[in-house]
Every structure is written in structure tokens, then in C-alpha cells.
Write a protein that holds these residues in place. Sequence first.
Motif, short mmCIF file in Angstrom:
data_model
loop_
_atom_site.label_atom_id
_atom_site.label_comp_id
_atom_site.label_asym_id
_atom_site.label_seq_id
_atom_site.Cartn_x
_atom_site.Cartn_y
_atom_site.Cartn_z
N ASN A 179 0.80 -1.22 0.00
CA ASN A 179 0.00 0.00 0.00
C ASN A 179 0.83 1.27 0.00
N PHE A 213 -2.58 6.24 3.10
CA PHE A 213 -3.97 5.87 2.83
C PHE A 213 -4.95 6.60 3.75
N ASN A 215 -8.13 9.05 2.62
CA ASN A 215 -9.53 8.91 3.02
C ASN A 215 -10.09 10.22 3.56
#
Length: 489
Positions: free
Chosen positions: A123, A390, A394
Motif C-alpha cells: 500500500n 492511505f 480517506n
Amino acid sequence: MPENIYTVLKNTIKSNDFMQSEHTIHDKRIHFSYCKNIVDQELIHHELLHRIQISEEEFDHLLALKSLIPFENIKVSSNVDEIVQSLIKGFIYVQLEHDFNEGLLIDVADLQRGYRSNNEADNEYSVIGPKAGFVEDLDTNLNLLRKELVSEHLRFEEYIKGSLSQTRVTIVYVEGICNPQHVDTIRQRIVDAEFDEVSDSSIIDQVITDNANSPFPLLMSTERVDRAKFSLLSGQVAILSSGSPYVISGPITVFEFFASPEDFYLPWVLASFFRCIRYLGVAFSILASPFYVAVLTFHYSVIPQPLLGPIIESRANVPFPPIIEVLLMEFTVDLLREAGARLPTKVGQTLGIVGGVVLGTAAVQAGLTSNILIIIVSLSAVSSFATPIFKMANTIRFLRFPLIGLAAAWGGFGITIGLVILIGHLLRLKSLGSPYIVPLFPFRFREFANSFIRFPFSLSYNRPRYLRPLKLQRYKVSRSKDRSDYNNE
């Protein structure tokens, strides 16, 4: 009087992973000192101890004991500095009871532990730099940190949290660099926290964070070993938990979420350029859709004359007002993104491409949305992917929706109100008691070196001052600039 090395080691390596044990073999006591997370304990028990136990020869002195051990890299040492450096590299120090002034250093390092083919950071991928990421096993993760930070000042403090899960939680910091106040703050919050189950480090993040009601992440979360190492060397505190491949660290600032580890592996000019692109991408991702709603609802006059015709033509058959049109498309894009994230990789990629193309084309042909909005929403989605972390990506996705609502209610004035509220909220946020938007507030010009852009290493030799590290300088810049001339006569 010669120093008792066994006691000196105990007082020098003050970390929970440093072990000292005693074994009685053939009526003789043997003492072992080692760092458990970086040695091969199976090798110690099945080879080292077993060979000594089954031997029928006497070992009244170290050389006799050395002859019984089937290892190649063995040496007798009484130098404390050499012993400490060897222990944190994966050696075990063996001493006889009657002689604590010297012992055997035996190489039992587990070189392969942690470095596997399936523990890449999926990721937080980067083209340049290390690919190793953390895994779900806590001891493996601590092993990785020990290998990357070969220092006796690296400290591990382990706690058991969760009345039902009994999860191991470890605080990691570098003594002599990290400010003790940050360690005390995290230690106190973890000790005082009461919960029955800890399945991931993100739960600890939410429990100990300064403001659990904020959409902004106040602690860094990473699966990359090099990012965690850089955080520790900067003076931050890291937290690891068993069963989680993510490490959280703090205190941090909002600008650290837009810095990629890859920035430090590229020339500073390129790294600064790409970092500026990320900031522009974030601004576009947050503001593009609200501006579309505001302009088409209240501010037609700001549309340039050449664009007015295409906009009127594209919206001629759309039956919805701009707010409904935008919310419909934003919801569709986020739905595709969530569905793709929950499916296997290949299926998820196919769903994202096919779903985006098919649904976008069908929506335009059916007159449910305009071509221009499709372009804006698509670029907004792509821009949000430029954020390396990440959790912050968001947050950016979430911030668009309240701004869209304010734009539909009051146009540009509503967007201004939303930005003022957002900036005010950022001004109040703190990470482990430190301001969240340093160096903007409080304003510190010298801290701009690695915030908005990445300065060259010759100008960024200090650690971040907002962390109040005990050792400010990373290295002596004057020495790094020294040049030697060699003249061949």
C-alpha cells in the motif's frame, strides 16, 4: 578490580528484548546474554545448548568451552563496546560463572527472519528504495528494526493490552535522540487505556490520539520499514502490536502525510517538484467539485465566454440541479473505489476500469450528468491517489462532501466558510501535545526545509525542532563538505 561484564551489559542495553539467562550444565553455571528478536533461538537451543549438554568433556575455562561449540564465528572478548555492538548484530555472549570479566561471542544471528518474498509494502509502493514492509508477527518486526538500526540506544518497552486478547504492544524509541516527554506521554496513554481486544495498531491509534473526533489522522501509520526507521531517527516514538503489519508513530505534522520515502532517494529538485504536485493534487481533489457546484448554481458570470457554450450544451439534457449531479457522480466513484478495494487485485482493477468507463459513458448518454463533470470527478479521484498515506487520502475524500453542501447553499461564500472552519480546526489539532501544522503555526521559518519542499541534505542536517530532540544535528555539515585534493607527483 576488573568490571563484571554481565552486570555492565544489563545496565547498558536497557531494552525489553535484551535477555540474560542462566543454565546449569554438568554442575557448572553458564550465563547467556543476547537480544532475542534478532538471534536464531532455535539455533541456540538445538545446537549450542544441546552440544554442551551432551558433551562429556570438562570445560573449566573458556577455551575448553569454545572447543565444544560447533560454530565458526566464535571469539573471546572482554571489550564492553565490542560486546555491545556484537549483541545488537545478533551475537550471543556466553560466560562461565567464575569468570565474568570475559566470555565467548558467538554469531547466531537470524539473517533471513523478516526478509521474505511476500512482505513487500503493497500500500506504500515506491519505485526507488527498499521494498521491505512489516508483517503480522511482532518479533519479526522488531527483528527488522534491530537490523536497520544497529544501536545500543534503540529501546523496546513491551506491554500487554486487551483483557481478552492479551495483545503484545511495544513502544520503540532511540534513547538520546527522542525527547523523554514524548515517551512518557505515549507510555501513560497506553498504560491507562482500558479495552478488551486489540486486533490492530489502528485501535491503539484511536485510543491514544489527542482528538478522536477529528477526520485527520494525528499519528502516522506505515507498513514500510524505512519510513519507521526515519521516524525513529528523527526523534519520534513508534508503536507496534502483535497481529498488525502497521507501525504508528508520533508526534507528526500534517505535511508528513504528503512526503513519500521515495523523496529522499531522488535528487532534491525532483523530489520537491513531485511533492508540490501532491499539494496541488490535494487542493484540486478537495475544491474542484465544490467550485463546479458553486459556479453553476450562483456564479455564472465567472465562466469564460469560450466555455459557456460547451457547458450549456453538455447540461442541456441533464434533469438534475448541479448539487444532485455532483453527489451522484461522487457517490458512484467512491462506490467503485470501495468495491475494487474489497475484491482480489486483478478483479478490482478490472472493476475500476470497466465500471468507470461503462458507467461514465452510460450516464452521459442517458443525460444524467455532463461531460465536464465526468472529467472533473475523474481528475479529483486521480488527484486523491497522489497522497502517499492511505488514511490521509480517506480524509481528503471525506472533506469534499461538506464543501459540496456549503457550495450548494451559499456558493463561493459557502466554500470560504468551509475553508475557514477547516483551517481553524487544523490550528487546534495537536499530535501528542505538539502543534499539528508546524511550521505554519507556530510559524518557524527554519522548519520549512523538509515540509513543503525537500531541501538538499547539506541544508537539512538538523532534526525537526518541533520534536525537541535531545540531539539536534544528524551529522556535521562542515565535514560533509570537506574536499581532499590528491596530487600525483
